[in-house]
Design an enzyme around this catalytic site. Sequence first.
Site, mmCIF file in Angstrom:
data_model
loop_
_atom_site.group_PDB
_atom_site.id
_atom_site.type_symbol
_atom_site.label_atom_id
_atom_site.label_comp_id
_atom_site.label_asym_id
_atom_site.label_seq_id
_atom_site.Cartn_x
_atom_site.Cartn_y
_atom_site.Cartn_z
ATOM 1 N N GLY A 166 0.439 -1.185 -0.120
ATOM 2 C CA GLY A 166 0.377 -0.215 -0.463
ATOM 3 C C GLY A 166 1.140 1.195 -0.072
ATOM 4 N N GLN A 167 0.481 2.114 1.008
ATOM 5 C CA GLN A 167 1.517 3.450 1.315
ATOM 6 C C GLN A 167 2.354 3.260 0.818
ATOM 7 O OE1 GLN A 167 -0.589 5.491 -0.680
ATOM 8 N NE2 GLN A 167 -2.041 6.864 -0.232
ATOM 9 N N GLY A 181 4.355 0.656 2.214
ATOM 10 C CA GLY A 181 4.677 -0.378 0.705
ATOM 11 C C GLY A 181 5.473 0.123 -0.619
ATOM 12 N N ASP A 227 1.122 -8.486 -2.419
ATOM 13 C CA ASP A 227 -0.421 -7.872 -1.441
ATOM 14 C C ASP A 227 -1.401 -8.634 -1.573
ATOM 15 O OD1 ASP A 227 -0.951 -4.827 -0.360
ATOM 16 O OD2 ASP A 227 -2.586 -6.316 -0.772
ATOM 17 N N ARG A 258 -5.851 2.927 16.764
ATOM 18 C CA ARG A 258 -4.565 2.147 16.973
ATOM 19 C C ARG A 258 -5.670 1.058 17.133
ATOM 20 N NH1 ARG A 258 -1.328 5.822 18.082
ATOM 21 N NH2 ARG A 258 0.136 6.491 16.234
ATOM 22 N N ASN A 296 -6.170 -6.465 12.049
ATOM 23 C CA ASN A 296 -5.138 -7.053 11.516
ATOM 24 C C ASN A 296 -4.301 -7.872 12.063
ATOM 25 O OD1 ASN A 296 -4.689 -4.793 10.115
ATOM 26 N ND2 ASN A 296 -4.012 -3.619 10.930
ATOM 27 N N THR A 330 2.733 -2.888 10.552
ATOM 28 C CA THR A 330 1.445 -2.458 10.671
ATOM 29 C C THR A 330 0.763 -2.074 12.396
ATOM 30 O OG1 THR A 330 1.251 -4.536 9.240
ATOM 31 C CG2 THR A 330 -0.516 -4.471 11.268
ATOM 32 N N HIS A 373 3.730 2.124 20.608
ATOM 33 C CA HIS A 373 3.612 3.211 20.461
ATOM 34 C C HIS A 373 2.401 4.212 20.521
ATOM 35 C CE1 HIS A 373 3.822 5.247 16.511
ATOM 36 N NE2 HIS A 373 2.706 5.012 16.385
HETATM 37 P P1 A3D Z 1 -2.256 0.392 3.128
HETATM 38 O O1 A3D Z 1 -2.092 1.779 2.055
HETATM 39 O O2 A3D Z 1 -3.823 0.433 3.398
HETATM 40 O O3 A3D Z 1 -1.541 -0.367 2.778
HETATM 41 C C1 A3D Z 1 -1.709 -1.853 3.624
HETATM 42 C C2 A3D Z 1 -2.097 -3.287 2.915
HETATM 43 O O4 A3D Z 1 -2.091 -4.340 2.965
HETATM 44 C C3 A3D Z 1 -2.540 -2.577 0.984
HETATM 45 O O5 A3D Z 1 -2.238 -2.678 0.433
HETATM 46 C C4 A3D Z 1 -3.654 -3.874 1.513
HETATM 47 O O6 A3D Z 1 -4.471 -4.641 0.250
HETATM 48 C C5 A3D Z 1 -2.657 -4.817 2.409
HETATM 49 N N1 A3D Z 1 -3.434 -6.412 3.051
HETATM 50 C C6 A3D Z 1 -4.631 -6.200 3.488
HETATM 51 N N2 A3D Z 1 -4.001 -7.318 3.944
HETATM 52 C C7 A3D Z 1 -3.281 -8.308 3.624
HETATM 53 C C8 A3D Z 1 -3.037 -9.238 3.516
HETATM 54 N N3 A3D Z 1 -3.799 -10.205 4.794
HETATM 55 N N4 A3D Z 1 -1.802 -10.506 3.429
HETATM 56 C C9 A3D Z 1 -1.165 -9.213 2.814
HETATM 57 N N5 A3D Z 1 -1.491 -7.683 2.902
HETATM 58 C C10 A3D Z 1 -2.833 -6.688 2.908
HETATM 59 O O7 A3D Z 1 -1.404 0.637 4.145
HETATM 60 P P2 A3D Z 1 -0.425 2.177 4.968
HETATM 61 O O8 A3D Z 1 0.857 1.281 3.593
HETATM 62 O O9 A3D Z 1 -0.268 3.757 4.502
HETATM 63 O O10 A3D Z 1 0.042 1.872 6.694
HETATM 64 C C11 A3D Z 1 0.125 -0.164 6.877
HETATM 65 C C12 A3D Z 1 -0.141 0.262 8.400
HETATM 66 O O11 A3D Z 1 0.840 0.533 8.580
HETATM 67 C C13 A3D Z 1 -1.415 -0.223 9.049
HETATM 68 O O12 A3D Z 1 -1.616 -0.844 9.873
HETATM 69 C C14 A3D Z 1 -0.601 1.574 9.927
HETATM 70 O O13 A3D Z 1 -1.967 1.682 10.829
HETATM 71 C C15 A3D Z 1 0.341 0.884 10.220
HETATM 72 N N6 A3D Z 1 1.166 2.311 10.606
HETATM 73 C C16 A3D Z 1 2.426 2.411 11.746
HETATM 74 C C17 A3D Z 1 2.501 3.093 11.366
HETATM 75 C C18 A3D Z 1 3.346 3.361 12.619
HETATM 76 O O14 A3D Z 1 4.028 4.026 13.404
HETATM 77 C C19 A3D Z 1 3.800 1.728 13.020
HETATM 78 C C20 A3D Z 1 2.917 4.331 10.805
HETATM 79 C C21 A3D Z 1 1.912 4.765 9.858
HETATM 80 C C22 A3D Z 1 1.107 3.573 9.272
#
Ligand code: A3D
Length: 320
Positions: free
Chosen positions: A12-13, A15, A34, A89, A96, A120, A176
Amino acid sequence: MARDKIALIGSGQIGGTLAHLIGLKELGDVVMFDIAEGVPQGKALDIAQSSPVDGFDAHYTGANSYEALDNAKVCIVTAGVPRKPGMSRDDLLSINLKVMEQVGAGIKKYAPDAFVICITNPLDAMVWALQKASGLPHRKVVGMAGVLDSARFRYFLADEFNVSVEDVTAFVLGGHGDTMVPLVKYSTVAGIPLPDLVKMGWTSQARLDEIVDRTRNGGAEIVNLLKTGSAFYAPAASAIAMAESYLRDKKRVLPSAAYLNGEYGVKDMYVGVPVVIGAKGVERVVEIELAGKDREAFDKSVGAVQGLVDACKKIAPDLL
Ligand code: A3D
């Protein structure tokens, strides 16, 4: 020498940003994974097509099958659902947690020797669950949060003092989230602790308190602005710093969600503490002495993480 393989689980974003940074820094070849079909393949191809322009050599693939993780040296996990406005969260926990069970099983089967960085949310509970589900050694599974939290603190402080971000260090402990513990006395500008800077008239205690507060709510501030997701540039940059320290055996001291087995008086939990990251993974937990208000705030933060871990244990008792 063959290039290292870095697997991004979740495209996603964050990644996508991770994949781009890995290329720009020439850290290795990238596998983007993904469940969404076409997304990892499309992003992999797009970034690969930027490589001639930026002049980096890296092989990019996208996949929807865990086999693609085979022999990855580093796995960075962002799979799951991000926070939406109004969502804490903790709301993310049950969705998750299931994702962590799947991802952990995939890593166990195809990349059991990898260094795994979990992003995550809710972070401290998800990294705990991911380690349980993957069965990898604790030193090879860490969570990214502290580097980001301290980067936010450093940025705000540099802005306040009108100095380079490079000369500001910050120390952040705990889980966090809103209970994180930015330690003001161990945060410095060119080695001068923040309380001394208050005495020197660089800022006031009230301003400093505001900055600490803004740091604690740094994630929510961005969620409220973006409206459709959460921060991704700084989180990706932070995880890359951790991956680079492992791959290049830099032994950087980075605040990370690390497994504690008695350190700081905490057992069988992942909590944000400074650790040394090198070729063996987490090579050392840096244990400072905590007293008074700092100890109280840390214990409160650990209590919040414990609550999330207990909730995980209830939802998925067979993870244990
Ligand atoms: P997003 O752009 O939604 O990407 C998540 C990706 O995960 C999507 O492309 C989904 O298709 C994919 N996905 C969902 N389920 C599965 C699965 N079972 N197997 C494989 N892929 C799957 O989100 P993002 O990239 O913005 O954020 C990802 C995570 O990071 C989220 O949980 C956020 O809350 C977390 N996050 C954490 C922090 C910390 O500082 C810890 C900061 C920002 C975001």
